[in-house]
Scaffold this motif. Structure first.
Motif, PDB file in Angstrom:
ATOM      1  N   LEU A  98       0.804  -1.228   0.000  1.00 27.47           N
ATOM      2  CA  LEU A  98       0.000   0.000   0.000  1.00 27.47           C
ATOM      3  C   LEU A  98       0.836   1.279   0.000  1.00 27.47           C
ATOM      4  CD1 LEU A  98      -1.775   0.627   3.445  1.00 27.47           C
ATOM      5  CD2 LEU A  98       0.255  -0.747   3.166  1.00 27.47           C
ATOM      6  N   ASP A  99       2.108   1.160   0.368  1.00 29.39           N
ATOM      7  CA  ASP A  99       2.977   2.339   0.363  1.00 29.39           C
ATOM      8  C   ASP A  99       3.949   2.322  -0.818  1.00 29.39           C
ATOM      9  OD1 ASP A  99       1.805   3.241   2.791  1.00 29.39           O
ATOM     10  OD2 ASP A  99       3.060   1.824   3.885  1.00 29.39           O
ATOM     11  N   HIS A 125      -1.425  -4.012   6.989  1.00 30.53           N
ATOM     12  CA  HIS A 125      -2.535  -3.061   6.809  1.00 30.53           C
ATOM     13  C   HIS A 125      -3.372  -3.550   5.619  1.00 30.53           C
ATOM     14  CE1 HIS A 125      -0.075  -0.350   9.320  1.00 30.53           C
ATOM     15  NE2 HIS A 125      -1.136   0.407   9.446  1.00 30.53           N
ATOM     16  N   TRP A 136      -8.723   1.222   6.595  1.00 27.38           N
ATOM     17  CA  TRP A 136      -9.372   2.181   7.493  1.00 27.38           C
ATOM     18  C   TRP A 136     -10.877   2.290   7.240  1.00 27.38           C
ATOM     19  CZ3 TRP A 136      -4.675   3.292   4.987  1.00 27.38           C
ATOM     20  CH2 TRP A 136      -3.553   3.353   5.816  1.00 27.38           C
ATOM     21  N   TRP A 331       7.835   4.850  13.184  1.00 31.90           N
ATOM     22  CA  TRP A 331       7.182   4.611  11.894  1.00 31.90           C
ATOM     23  C   TRP A 331       8.003   5.156  10.743  1.00 31.90           C
ATOM     24  CZ3 TRP A 331       4.529   0.617  11.547  1.00 31.90           C
ATOM     25  CH2 TRP A 331       3.667   0.390  10.474  1.00 31.90           C
ATOM     26  N   ARG A 332       7.404   5.187   9.579  1.00 32.56           N
ATOM     27  CA  ARG A 332       8.149   5.359   8.327  1.00 32.56           C
ATOM     28  C   ARG A 332       8.508   6.815   8.007  1.00 32.56           C
ATOM     29  NH1 ARG A 332       4.853   5.264   3.566  1.00 32.56           N
ATOM     30  NH2 ARG A 332       2.857   6.265   3.932  1.00 32.56           N
ATOM     31  N   MET A 337       3.454  12.142   1.296  1.00 29.63           N
ATOM     32  CA  MET A 337       2.136  12.222   1.909  1.00 29.63           C
ATOM     33  C   MET A 337       1.386  13.417   1.352  1.00 29.63           C
ATOM     34  SD  MET A 337       1.675   9.689   3.882  1.00 29.63           S
ATOM     35  CE  MET A 337       0.390  10.059   5.071  1.00 29.63           C
ATOM     36  N   HIS A 343       5.578  13.415   7.072  1.00 31.94           N
ATOM     37  CA  HIS A 343       5.346  12.080   7.624  1.00 31.94           C
ATOM     38  C   HIS A 343       6.676  11.352   7.785  1.00 31.94           C
ATOM     39  CE1 HIS A 343       2.360   9.067   8.695  1.00 31.94           C
ATOM     40  NE2 HIS A 343       2.902   8.176   7.909  1.00 31.94           N
TER      41      HIS A 343
HETATM   42  C1  BMA Z   1       0.067   4.426   8.452  1.00 31.86           C
HETATM   43  C2  BMA Z   1       0.510   5.596   7.579  1.00 31.86           C
HETATM   44  C3  BMA Z   1      -0.029   5.277   6.209  1.00 31.86           C
HETATM   45  C4  BMA Z   1       0.515   3.906   5.734  1.00 31.86           C
HETATM   46  C5  BMA Z   1       0.286   2.832   6.778  1.00 31.86           C
HETATM   47  C6  BMA Z   1       0.984   1.522   6.431  1.00 31.86           C
HETATM   48  O1  BMA Z   1       0.227   4.665   9.758  1.00 31.86           O
HETATM   49  O2  BMA Z   1       1.898   5.700   7.535  1.00 31.86           O
HETATM   50  O3  BMA Z   1       0.357   6.279   5.302  1.00 31.86           O
HETATM   51  O4  BMA Z   1      -0.080   3.549   4.523  1.00 31.86           O
HETATM   52  O5  BMA Z   1       0.736   3.254   8.019  1.00 31.86           O
HETATM   53  O6  BMA Z   1       2.350   1.689   6.361  1.00 31.86           O
END
Ligand code: BMA
Length: 370
Positions: A98-99, A125, A136, A331-332, A337, A343
């Motif tokens: 997804l990313d 996810h 989501w 996190w990433r 974004m 982000h």
């Molecule tokens: C979330 C965000 C989203 C991403 C997801 C999976 O918290 O960073 O943008 O798609 O994690 O990495």
């Protein structure tokens, strides 16, 4: 003579013991590395997608199979100990997650990181199997029910699990041995922003979902060297109630917390709330994990944008205190974004809080891969 015999016996048992640790199963070795980090009070540092992309670079887009770049390496001089990767969209047979990470390259990254001596943790996810929406999409509270045995989407969902198990099984080192990894499905299940969240299914349904996932991956597909992590998120009230959604000791190795520093409040309020949430929730999880003989971890944390230059040594350090966490994962780092270039959770060269991060690492408070 007696002396001599005793010496021989000591030497023989030392050889046997050394032999035992050399033949330690990979999963046990992973677990003992985590336990040791917790005991020594030096959590292993983790970063999501660390080898996949960072500030102004992207391994998938550049078709870069070297997988040598890392924002953690270029700021603190070493790779993070833990590499987080996410399998979202693997279930729908997409070539990229997804990313935007290529799944084949992710496998290469997992192997490379493992062969460098690091630990890989996998989250998922996944999309919504009932509505067709994303992870989501919380428009229906029937999703979990629909994928459990007897539900209208059960068979369909088992195909999703099949793809995940196949990818996990395909992560093998250069000797062809399966790479043991942390698997952390159904995360933040006490919040209600994912379709498996607190308000979207009953505790019984959640636990059944976890057990179904475990039984399929471990028992049916034989992937018995995964280390299973569960990650409730902070709840402002009644945090202890999360244990209703704990599937049982047999199915879990790590009890983690997902707790972020808020950005929707002023800095002072954000940091105070972060510290309070972290302290209360970790205290509760520490008690629970000690009772159950499980590993405690901070499975996700961070401060989006890192706009406070002493976030590491003051805020994060203050929040985690002396809790015996085996690792913490931020996190990433992405500049893709919609809201612009904010982000990111680990510093990059010249980015905010870089100096403080170096100090945090150099103080020995966390462990990188050296
Ligand atoms: C979330 C965000 C989203 C991403 C997801 C999976 O918290 O960073 O943008 O798609 O994690 O990495």
């Amino acid at each position: 003579m007696k002396m001599h015999l005793a010496k021989i016996m000591i030497m023989a048992s030392a050889i046997i013991l050394a032999g035992c640790s050399a033949t330690q199963m990979p999963k046990e070795k992973l677990i003992s590395t985590l336990k040791q980090a917790a005991e020594e009070g030096t959590p292993l540092y983790g970063h999501q997608d660390d080898l996949m992309y960072g500030h102004t670079w992207n391994a998938t887009k550049e078709n870069d199979h070297n997988l040598t770049r890392s924002d953690v390496l270029s700021t603190a001089g070493a790779y993070p100990y833990i590499l987080g990767l996410d399998l979202g969209w693997l279930e729908i047979d997409s070539p990229c997650n997804l990313d935007g990470n290529d799944f084949n390259l992710m496998r290469e990254a997992a192997v490379k990181h493992y062969e460098r001596g690091g630990i890989v943790t996998i989250s998922w996810h996944l999309r919504n199997p009932l509505t067709g929406g994303d992870t989501w999409d919380v428009s229906s509270d029937k999703v979990v029910e629909s994928i459990l045995p007897g539900g209208e989407k059960h068979e369909y969902f088992m195909e999703w699990l099949d793809r995940v198990a196949t990818w996990l099984a395909s992560v093998k080192d250069s000797e062809g041995k399966h790479v043991p990894m942390i698997f952390r499905p159904w995360h933040e299940h006490t919040g209600s922003w994912f379709w498996w969240g607190g308000k979207l299914c009953s505790p019984e349904q959640f636990n059944a979902l976890w057990v179904m996932t475990y039984n399929y991956i471990v028992k049916e597909r034989g992937l018995d060297d995964l280390v299973w992590a569960i990650s409730p998120n902070t709840l402002s009230e009644n945090f202890d109630s999360w244990v209703e959604r704990y599937p049982g000791d047999e199915y879990v190795d790590i009890i983690g917390l997902d707790c972020y520093c808020p950005t929707y409040l002023g800095q002072k309020e954000s940091f105070a709330k972060f510290k309070k949430d972290m302290t209360e929730c970790l205290a509760s999880l520490q008690k629970f994990s000690e009772l159950r003989g499980k590993i405690l971890a901070l499975t996700e944390t961070g401060y989006e944008g890192l706009t406070y230059e002493r976030w590491w040594t003051e805020v994060l350090q203050g929040a985690i205190g002396d809790f015996p966490i085996a690792y913490l994962l931020v996190w990433r780092n992405t500049d893709e974004m919609p809201r612009g270039n904010v982000h990111f959770y680990t510093p990059w060269p010249g980015g905010p809080s870089e100096q403080d991060f170096k100090e945090f690492v150099e103080s020995g408070r966390i462990k990188l891969l050296r």
